[in-house]
Enzyme design. Structure first.
Site, PDB file in Angstrom:
ATOM      1  N   GLU A  46       1.923  -8.868   8.287  1.00  0.00           N
ATOM      2  CA  GLU A  46       2.052  -7.411   8.500  1.00  0.00           C
ATOM      3  C   GLU A  46       3.040  -6.787   7.524  1.00  0.00           C
ATOM      4  OE1 GLU A  46      -0.755  -8.056  10.575  1.00  0.00           O
ATOM      5  OE2 GLU A  46      -0.098  -5.953  10.549  1.00  0.00           O
TER       6      GLU A  46
ATOM      7  N   PRO B 278       0.809  -1.223   0.000  1.00  0.00           N
ATOM      8  CA  PRO B 278       0.000   0.000   0.000  1.00  0.00           C
ATOM      9  C   PRO B 278       0.841   1.271   0.000  1.00  0.00           C
ATOM     10  CG  PRO B 278      -0.729  -1.527   1.715  1.00  0.00           C
ATOM     11  CD  PRO B 278       0.563  -2.050   1.194  1.00  0.00           C
TER      12      PRO B 278
ATOM     13  N   ASP C 220      -9.536  -0.001 -26.930  1.00  0.00           N
ATOM     14  CA  ASP C 220      -9.804   0.036 -25.495  1.00  0.00           C
ATOM     15  C   ASP C 220      -9.724   1.492 -25.037  1.00  0.00           C
ATOM     16  OD1 ASP C 220      -8.319  -1.616 -22.604  1.00  0.00           O
ATOM     17  OD2 ASP C 220      -9.733   0.030 -22.801  1.00  0.00           O
TER      18      ASP C 220
ATOM     19  N   ARG D 297      -1.741  -7.651 -21.638  1.00  0.00           N
ATOM     20  CA  ARG D 297      -2.711  -7.185 -22.640  1.00  0.00           C
ATOM     21  C   ARG D 297      -2.095  -6.210 -23.638  1.00  0.00           C
ATOM     22  NH1 ARG D 297      -8.130  -7.714 -21.706  1.00  0.00           N
ATOM     23  NH2 ARG D 297      -8.536  -5.746 -22.770  1.00  0.00           N
TER      24      ARG D 297
HETATM   25  N1  LIG Z   1      -3.119  -2.111  -1.864  1.00  0.00           N
HETATM   26  C1  LIG Z   1      -2.056  -2.860  -2.273  1.00  0.00           C
HETATM   27  N2  LIG Z   1      -1.402  -2.722  -3.441  1.00  0.00           N
HETATM   28  O1  LIG Z   1      -0.415  -3.641  -3.459  1.00  0.00           O
HETATM   29  N3  LIG Z   1      -0.424  -4.385  -2.339  1.00  0.00           N
HETATM   30  C2  LIG Z   1      -1.410  -3.929  -1.573  1.00  0.00           C
HETATM   31  C3  LIG Z   1      -1.805  -4.411  -0.244  1.00  0.00           C
HETATM   32  O2  LIG Z   1      -2.782  -3.896   0.282  1.00  0.00           O
HETATM   33  N4  LIG Z   1      -1.113  -5.403   0.414  1.00  0.00           N
HETATM   34  C4  LIG Z   1      -1.418  -5.629   1.819  1.00  0.00           C
HETATM   35  C5  LIG Z   1      -0.162  -5.799   2.611  1.00  0.00           C
HETATM   36  N5  LIG Z   1       0.645  -6.870   2.051  1.00  0.00           N
HETATM   37  C6  LIG Z   1       1.792  -7.189   2.938  1.00  0.00           C
HETATM   38  C7  LIG Z   1       2.941  -6.226   2.795  1.00  0.00           C
HETATM   39  C8  LIG Z   1       2.968  -5.017   3.478  1.00  0.00           C
HETATM   40  C9  LIG Z   1       4.067  -4.182   3.312  1.00  0.00           C
HETATM   41  C10 LIG Z   1       5.094  -4.572   2.510  1.00  0.00           C
HETATM   42  C11 LIG Z   1       4.988  -5.787   1.835  1.00  0.00           C
HETATM   43  N6  LIG Z   1       3.925  -6.600   1.986  1.00  0.00           N
HETATM   44  C12 LIG Z   1       1.030  -6.590   0.672  1.00  0.00           C
HETATM   45  C13 LIG Z   1      -0.161  -6.321  -0.201  1.00  0.00           C
END
Ligand SMILES: Nc1nonc1C(=O)N1CCN(Cc2ccccn2)CC1
Length: 243
Positions: free
Chosen positions: A116, A88, A168, A153
């Site tokens: 986490e 995120p 598209d 794609r």
């Molecule tokens: N929105 C998103 N867009 O890409 N990934 C997300 C997403 O929410 N997540 C939730 C936490 N995960 C675990 C995590 C946290 C921090 C670093 C690495 N891994 C990854 C994937």
């Protein structure tokens, strides 16, 4: 275009790769996806990938070693690649970034975290952090699939009907126009007559106008850098709406 995915749930990735546009592109050999199970890069008999967080707190943190071991194994071929961490905190993914990744033509190595997160020291081995949106997923796998699907794609031949790639409308930066197929009437709702007319010029104009209508209604932020033709259609649309 080559992709590599590091995950503790390889089945989640592999299942998606069997179907649809991505499945056909892989079968045609115009794209390749290698999935690595992080547990294969652990050294203990329990194939542990996570541990308790330093500093305490709820949840578990993914250990750096399995990722490091996997990346060292993968990178031993010396091929240039872009290592992407899905999280995120990353740069917000978009069609523009999908095109950027496609044009770079580097292998995309996608790191999928769970729990986490991953030990912060993973950042020393990451080129870029990408988020697919402001919501919290259970892991990076869905985000990795979003990147794979949208980039595949763009590969010529992936969509079969080349026109649909060009057509598209999101490729042109607008939302899509409405689509219809048989029956002509359903529950009293008829297909717009223009689409039955066979007049391809008028149909194309109608589709552009409806794409602009949808974009004006739901994503007015996308209405920038319009061509003179699109601006003319948009003005007609606005005068219709304001009648
Ligand atoms: N929105 C998103 N867009 O890409 N990934 C997300 C997403 O929410 N997540 C939730 C936490 N995960 C675990 C995590 C946290 C921090 C670093 C690495 N891994 C990854 C994937």
């Amino acid at each position: 275009m080559k992709f590599e995915v590091l995950t503790i749930f390889p089945e989640v990735i592999e299942c998606y790769l069997k179907h649809g546009v991505v499945g056909r592109a892989l079968n045609k050999g115009i794209a390749e996806v290698k999935v690595y199970n992080l547990r294969d890069f652990t050294t203990d008999r329990h194939r542990k990938v996570d541990d308790y967080p330093y500093g305490g707190g709820a949840g578990m943190v993914m250990q750096i070693e399995p990722f490091y071991n996997a990346l060292r194994h993968i990178k031993s071929d010396g091929i240039p690649r872009k290592v992407i961490l899905l999280s995120p905190q990353g740069r917000r993914f978009s069609q523009r970034i999908a095109k950027e990744f496609y044009k770079e033509e580097k292998t995309l190595t996608l790191i999928c975290g769970r729990y986490e997160g991953i030990d912060e020291r993973i950042k020393a081995f990451v080129d870029e952090e990408i988020s697919i949106g402001d919501y919290v997923l259970s892991g990076g796998e869905l985000a990795a699939l979003v990147i794979i699907d949208s980039v595949v794609r763009l590969i010529p031949g992936a969509l079969g009907d080349e026109l649909s790639a060009e057509e598209d409308s999101f490729m042109k930066g607008f939302l899509d126009y409405p689509h219809y197929t048989r029956p002509e009437e359903f529950e009293g709702m008829r297909v717009p007559d223009i689409l039955l007319s066979g007049d391809h010029k008028k149909i194309a104009l109608w589709r552009k106008k409806e794409a602009l209508r949808n974009t004006l209604k739901n994503r007015p932020d996308l209405l920038k850098n319009l061509s003179a033709e699109d601006m003319k259609i948009l003005k007609e649309l606005c005068s219709e709406i304001n009648k």
